[in-house]
Scaffold this motif. Structure first.
Motif: not given
Length: 384
Positions: A256-257, A260, A150
């Motif tokens: 994003l998390v 990822a 991230v």
């Protein structure tokens, strides 16, 4: 579309300053009874902050942005109503244009007394408000590995949230002066280059054993695995006066998390660190007006183009969660300006009419108070 996609839960923490609407200054000592009224209204959602003039609201665990919107708006309205009943306004930007940090009083608890004793003027100067977002990570997933994927994108989130162009009555020359002040603290910037959670725990054990820190939570990087919750915590973002901008940051970070967690491509930690440091400076200095290095270090690109790259990378996750509007909000911010750019535009406009500096800064305070107090996302004006 990601397979077996499950939307992570998340939580949002917002910090606010209490301002006298007549002087437009931050109050060093809030009126007797205000804090108790807030405690009765919010119970565990109210969190203590470093200064008596500061209040933090914490959401419960959230599952979608619609619920987050309702929670934030209702919380802000109730808090603003309480503040106004004591003759104060709620200020939601990351720094105040002219408040004197020397006059502010620390919160009277053992924790903050020790913090101010340890860090003195570094703590005293930190009259700052941030936006923190926690996103849940499954216990079987290594949060440091997720964090490392991230990291390269976080300067873009700072650029979107930037709201601190003024400090001590002057234009600072940065759009996020808050992050410059955060740099005075140890362990409050870019995370150390660690490969996984066992390495992080060994590092924290070393800091504890050497008495470098007092507890595990005293590592305040601008993104970190939470010491209290099974989450990854975003800390880079400035406080945002507009709720729409808060939701934008939260939605992008959750996407994003989620991406990822599932990503498999290797991370080049050496190159990533160099690019991250450069982009972090550019975001602090110019916000969304900056040109950034792309995450592979190949070329410079506009923030709008970098956002397009981010959408290509995490869009399937964000769309699967029903949060696609965050990309449009991010585009609006980059096209029309973050809070910092709105503050500067108002200041320059007022000054150009011959009005003095202090009056122009007071107009900036009024703008932030109005944006913080907006009763709904729809009540926030759309850019022309």
């Amino acid at each position: 579309m990601p397979e077996h996609c499950s939307a992570p839960t998340f939580g949002i923490e917002e910090e606010f300053l209490l301002v006298d609407p007549r002087s437009r200054d931050v109050v060093a000592q809030p009126p007797s009874g205000l804090l108790e009224a807030c405690r009765r209204a919010f119970d565990t959602r109210l969190a203590e902050e470093m200064f008596r003039s500061q209040i933090e609201l914490v959401t419960p665990v959230l599952h979608d942005l619609a619920g987050a919107r309702t929670c934030l708006l209702e919380g802000r309205q109730r808090l603003a109503d309480i503040a106004e009943s004591f003759g104060l306004g709620l200020y939601g930007a990351a720094t105040h244009p002219f408040a004197d940090w020397r006059q502010q009083l620390a919160t009277d608890t053992p924790h903050y007394a020790q913090l101010f004793a340890d860090y003195r003027d570094v703590a005293q100067r930190s009259l700052l408000s941030g936006l923190h977002v926690h996103v849940g990570v499954p216990t079987e997933v290594d949060r440091v590995r997720v964090m490392n994927r991230v990291l390269p994108w976080l300067p873009l989130l700072l650029a979107l949230s930037a709201s601190s162009p003024f400090w001590n009555g002057r234009r600072s020359g940065l759009l996020s002066y808050r992050r410059a002040l955060c740099g005075e603290w140890p362990r409050m910037g870019i995370p150390e280059a660690l490969p996984d959670e066992p390495a992080l725990q060994a590092y924290i054990d070393l800091l504890l054993a050497s008495e470098s820190i007092r507890k595990r939570g005293d590592v305040w990087w601008f993104i970190r695995p939470s010491a209290r919750f099974p989450t990854l915590e975003l800390r880079i973002a400035d406080a945002c006066p507009r709720v729409a901008d808060v939701l934008c940051i939260a939605g992008l970070f959750r996407g994003l998390v989620a991406w990822a967690i599932e990503a498999k491509d290797p991370v080049d930690m050496g190159l990533q660190r160099l690019v991250l440091e450069e982009n972090y400076w550019r975001a602090r200095r110019q916000g969304g007006a900056a040109h950034f290095l792309d995450v592979d270090g190949r070329s410079a690109l506009r923030a709008l183009d970098w956002l397009a790259q981010l959408r290509e990378r995490i869009g399937p996750w964000v769309e699967a969660f029903g949060d696609g509007e965050v990309f449009e909000q991010a585009r609006r911010i980059l096209r029309h300006g973050s809070s910092a750019q709105r503050q500067l535009a108002l200041y320059e406009g007022v000054r150009s009419t011959g009005i003095g500096q202090r009056q122009a800064l007071a107009a900036v305070v009024d703008q932030v108070l109005d944006e913080t107090r907006a009763r709904s996302v729809r009540s926030e004006p759309e850019p022309a």
